[in-house]
Design a protein around this motif. Structure first.
Motif, mmCIF file in Angstrom:
data_model
loop_
_atom_site.group_PDB
_atom_site.id
_atom_site.type_symbol
_atom_site.label_atom_id
_atom_site.label_comp_id
_atom_site.label_asym_id
_atom_site.label_seq_id
_atom_site.Cartn_x
_atom_site.Cartn_y
_atom_site.Cartn_z
ATOM 1 N N GLY A 58 -4.226 -7.440 7.598
ATOM 2 C CA GLY A 58 -5.040 -6.722 6.626
ATOM 3 C C GLY A 58 -5.370 -5.297 7.009
ATOM 4 N N ARG A 73 3.057 -2.191 -13.745
ATOM 5 C CA ARG A 73 2.139 -1.793 -12.676
ATOM 6 C C ARG A 73 2.397 -0.362 -12.236
ATOM 7 N NH1 ARG A 73 2.858 -6.512 -9.953
ATOM 8 N NH2 ARG A 73 4.403 -5.527 -8.644
ATOM 9 N N GLU A 75 6.012 -9.690 -2.933
ATOM 10 C CA GLU A 75 4.716 -9.983 -2.316
ATOM 11 C C GLU A 75 4.844 -10.298 -0.829
ATOM 12 O OE1 GLU A 75 3.053 -13.005 -4.785
ATOM 13 O OE2 GLU A 75 2.666 -11.603 -6.411
ATOM 14 N N GLN A 134 4.055 -10.178 3.257
ATOM 15 C CA GLN A 134 2.784 -10.209 3.983
ATOM 16 C C GLN A 134 2.613 -8.960 4.820
ATOM 17 O OE1 GLN A 134 2.512 -13.813 6.170
ATOM 18 N NE2 GLN A 134 2.555 -15.004 4.297
ATOM 19 N N GLU A 192 -2.965 3.451 -3.360
ATOM 20 C CA GLU A 192 -2.228 2.202 -3.598
ATOM 21 C C GLU A 192 -2.164 1.364 -2.316
ATOM 22 O OE1 GLU A 192 -0.326 1.491 -6.577
ATOM 23 O OE2 GLU A 192 0.369 -0.422 -5.752
ATOM 24 N N HIS A 249 -4.202 1.400 0.196
ATOM 25 C CA HIS A 249 -5.516 0.824 0.499
ATOM 26 C C HIS A 249 -5.813 -0.372 -0.387
ATOM 27 C CE1 HIS A 249 -7.638 2.997 3.669
ATOM 28 N NE2 HIS A 249 -6.788 3.977 3.393
ATOM 29 N N ALA A 250 -5.401 -0.274 -1.657
ATOM 30 C CA ALA A 250 -5.593 -1.405 -2.563
ATOM 31 C C ALA A 250 -4.822 -2.621 -2.063
ATOM 32 C CB ALA A 250 -5.147 -1.019 -3.970
ATOM 33 N N LEU A 251 -3.597 -2.393 -1.584
ATOM 34 C CA LEU A 251 -2.775 -3.502 -1.087
ATOM 35 C C LEU A 251 -3.397 -4.130 0.153
ATOM 36 C CD1 LEU A 251 0.755 -1.866 -1.505
ATOM 37 C CD2 LEU A 251 -0.126 -3.828 -2.780
ATOM 38 N N HIS A 298 -6.453 -4.143 0.897
ATOM 39 C CA HIS A 298 -7.658 -4.848 0.463
ATOM 40 C C HIS A 298 -7.316 -6.248 -0.019
ATOM 41 C CE1 HIS A 298 -11.771 -5.123 -0.764
ATOM 42 N NE2 HIS A 298 -11.416 -5.520 -1.974
ATOM 43 N N GLU A 299 -6.124 -6.386 -0.603
ATOM 44 C CA GLU A 299 -5.684 -7.708 -1.068
ATOM 45 C C GLU A 299 -5.169 -8.574 0.083
ATOM 46 O OE1 GLU A 299 -2.754 -6.990 -4.094
ATOM 47 O OE2 GLU A 299 -4.134 -5.678 -5.191
ATOM 48 N N GLY A 300 -5.120 -8.025 1.294
ATOM 49 C CA GLY A 300 -4.730 -8.837 2.446
ATOM 50 C C GLY A 300 -3.386 -8.503 3.045
ATOM 51 N N MET A 301 -2.695 -7.513 2.480
ATOM 52 C CA MET A 301 -1.394 -7.140 3.033
ATOM 53 C C MET A 301 -1.615 -6.287 4.285
ATOM 54 S SD MET A 301 1.694 -5.538 0.755
ATOM 55 C CE MET A 301 1.747 -6.710 -0.577
#
Lengths: 390, 321
Positions: free
Chosen positions: B45, B135, B166, B168, B190, B192-194, B196-199
């Motif tokens: 993350g 997207r 998707e 990891q 973008e 940072h958003a990814l 935040h989703e756990g990537m």
């Protein structure tokens, strides 16, 4: 690790997943192929143009060859001999030479391929039984050009004077042989070149186009920089290879159809054997060439090298396969080299089926050779395919 | 990850929170070492910045992590898979964005994305490509050839293709090189958003301002990892004493300072000059005369990340140059 990973693993394992990745490469190649308009046009035009051009142009038993005569004897025999030569269709008696020197010059300069000298007193000496000489000079620098004509000339000499040698001169006429020689010219009784050349051209055209298409496929990915991405994706070498080869199998099928239709309509070449056997084995031959092209592609470092390898392979295909020169006429080692080439086996197959009506049983050694060749090339390609950038 | 360096390392397979765990990676090309004995750990993350000058071994390291290059020595895991033996597994879960645009320029945006979706065995490749196009905001250009896109759009498309399956872990090799500032900012939003989703994102760059956008950074030069940690930790660990000098005649002053013992780095920053030394006391002693009697204004300052990197680089050059 987590549930997510095992999901992905399940999704990406097994034959169906592999088939899907093959499909990805196949669709991608097909789109790229369709978008490259010039290449696409070439795929249709190359077989058509080459077939019509070479099919009509190549003749290994040429007729109407320019011939000069030097007549120094104005007898009925001389006139009769010249007329008989003309009647064979092989000689086009275009020039009358005035002297031996002129005859020599005409041949040396290439204006004529044959010079006929009928010496003075030929008719008189013949009637006296003195066996006078009749000289035919042939430009044998190209044996193929003059060979058939010389053979025709020899056949002619036994009957040419039958009309003149009657009555008291009948004893001079050549006596018939005490036995009869029967020659069956099977499969091509008229000895027409196109029957031999057109099926051969099908093999040659398919070799060239198939080889080049796939020879460029892997090096192109390397040169465009797309290889790095492709290698970082979970797609296996064998899936990439089959995905890259399969679209060209279709292209080869289209080329084969064009050539077969043109052979029937333009050159009147029959298919005496099974058409479906011919189609099936031609596809096998196409696959063999695609695999060797692909193998080159995995060895070459750039497109230029791939092209050079293709031509290095293409030349022996023309010269040692039996396309241009009789296979059985080559020395043993050359025949051994020829046996390695797919075109050699395909020529036997295509001439066998189209002209002789050969069946699968007659051709099984050649089919086996093509199959082994294909599998070997594919094996080398998969082993050679570098999965890393090391 | 940097805090417990001294603690015994747990094997990564046992700890799902450690995504990259490699030790002693070494790689040479033609006898020339490109990466030397590199060890690093990256936690799940995080956005992990990989900084260093051109030719420092960033790309080679990234390629070793995703199985495109085999290390000469060293070992480690990526997502719990062995980087030496399980590269096929790693490839399924890692998105790798190459430095050079490597999608097919003669395929349209939609065709490129569908190709990627099929290669990763997504359940519905067409739908996945359609979603990705939406997207990316490329609905109107879906049928445009990828080769006709501008630099910024190419880079967005390449990122879109990378995250389509998707993964990891995202490995981004200088993704913002040659991209305008607005596109760069959008790109980082973008990323940072990814995260935040756990990537987990490992991104290489040589832009200093981008280093500040990473959760943690590592600095690599001449194939060696010189420092790693958060930006604050990296600056603190460098122990650089720094003065900011303003006033007239800075160019001449810089010339004089460079020859002084105890001054390790002199660098102009706009209207000011940064003067740093690894040993504060020696720096003070060396510059006392100039500070007290010169026409310029001297002020004790904070070393910036750039000061630290330039200093690290000159130090490693001293060792290896």
């Amino acid at each position: 690790m987590s549930a997510g990973i095992s999901d992905v693993d399940r999704r990406t394992r097994g034959f169906r997943a592999s088939l899907m990745r093959f499909g990805a490469a196949f669709i991608k190649e097909l789109i790229q192929l369709r978008r490259d308009r010039i290449t696409f046009a070439m795929m249709i035009m190359i077989p058509l143009l080459q077939l019509t051009l070479f099919g009509y142009a190549i003749n290994t038993s040429p007729r109407h060859l320019p011939t000069a005569v030097l007549v120094q004897d104005d007898s009925a025999f001389a006139r009769s001999f010249v007329a008989a030569m003309r009647a064979t269709d092989y000689f086009d008696i275009s020039t009358a030479a005035a002297s031996e020197e002129e005859l020599d010059r005409l041949i040396l300069s290439g204006k004529v391929l044959f010079g006929v000298q009928i010496p003075a007193h030929f008719g008189r000496d013949l009637m006296r039984g003195e066996r006078p000489a009749l000289l035919v000079v042939a430009d044998a620098a190209d044996p193929t050009a003059t060979g058939s004509a010389i053979a025709a000339l020899q056949g002619l000499s036994s009957q040419v004077f039958s009309r003149e040698l009657t009555g008291p001169a009948a004893s001079l006429a050549p006596r018939p042989l005490p036995y009869e020689l029967r020659v069956h010219q099977r499969y091509n009784p008229a000895g027409e070149t196109r029957l031999n050349i057109v099926p051969g051209l099908m093999g040659l055209i398919l070799t060239l186009t198939m080889l080049i298409f796939t020879a460029l496929s892997v090096t192109r990915e390397i040169e465009r920089g797309t290889m790095e991405s492709l290698l970082a994706m979970p797609i296996r070498p064998v899936e990439i290879m089959l995905g890259k080869i399969a679209p060209y199998l279709l292209v080869g099928g289209v080329q084969m159809t064009i050539i077969l239709v043109a052979a029937r309509l333009l050159f009147d070449i029959p298919v005496i054997g099974s058409l479906w056997l011919l189609v099936g084995l031609t596809l096998l031959f196409i696959l063999a060439n695609l695999s060797i092209g692909y193998t080159f592609s995995t060895i070459a470092q750039n497109q230029l090298q791939a092209m050079q390898m293709s031509f290095f392979f293409f030349l022996p295909n023309i010269l040692l396969s039996g396309f241009m020169f009789p296979f059985k006429g080559m020395p043993g080692w050359a025949q051994a080299v020829g046996e390695i080439l797919p075109l050699t086996h395909y020529l036997r197959i295509v001439r066998g089926i189209m002209l002789k009506g050969a069946t699968f049983t007659d051709l099984q050694t050649d089919v086996l050779a093509l199959a082994v060749f294909t599998l070997f090339a594919m094996g080398v390609a998969v082993a050679r395919f570098r999965q890393t950038l090391d | 990850m940097t805090m417990d360096v001294a603690a015994p390392r747990r094997p990564a397979a046992a700890d799902p929170e450690i995504v990259i765990d490699v030790e002693g990676l070494t790689k040479s090309f033609g006898g020339r070492p490109v990466v030397k004995n590199l060890s690093m750990q990256v936690r799940r993350g995080l956005i992990y910045g990989f900084l260093g000058p051109n030719g420092s071994g960033k790309t080679t390291t990234i390629r070793m992590l995703c199985g495109l290059l085999t290390p000469d020595s060293g070992h480690g895991t990526c997502l719990g898979y062995d980087i030496l033996t399980q590269s096929a597994e790693i490839k399924r879960h890692v998105g790798y964005m190459t430095q050079k645009f490597s999608l097919y320029t003669d395929l349209s945006i939609r065709e490129n994305l569908e190709f990627v979706a099929r290669v990763y065995n997504l359940a519905d490749p067409r739908q996945a490509a359609r979603d990705a196009i939406r997207r990316l905001g490329l609905e109107n250009r879906a049928e445009q050839l990828a080769g006709e896109l501008s630099g910024g759009w190419k880079q967005r498309l390449a990122l879109g293709a990378c995250i389509l399956p998707e993964p990891q872990l995202l490995l981004l090799d200088e993704p913002t090189a040659g991209v305008d500032p607005k596109a760069r900012r959008d790109f980082w939003d973008e990323i940072h958003a990814l995260a935040h989703e756990g990537m987990t994102v490992l991104v290489s760059t040589h832009y200093m301002d981008e280093a500040e956008r990473c959760h943690e950074i590592a600095y690599i030069a001449y194939g060696e990892l010189l420092t790693q940690g958060t930006v604050a930790e990296v600056v603190a660990n460098a122990h650089l004493a720094t003065y900011t000098v303003t006033g007239p005649g800075l160019a001449d002053l810089a010339e004089r300072l460079r020859s002084l013992d105890g001054v390790d780095m002199v660098a102009p920053f706009g209207m000011a000059l940064h003067v740093s030394g690894r040993d504060g006391a020696r720096l003070d002693a060396a510059t006392r005369e100039l500070r007290e009697h010169g026409p310029q204004h001297w002020e004790p300052g904070e070393a910036t990340l750039e000061d630290v990197f330039i200093d690290l680089m000159s130090r490693s050059k001293d060792n290896f140059g």
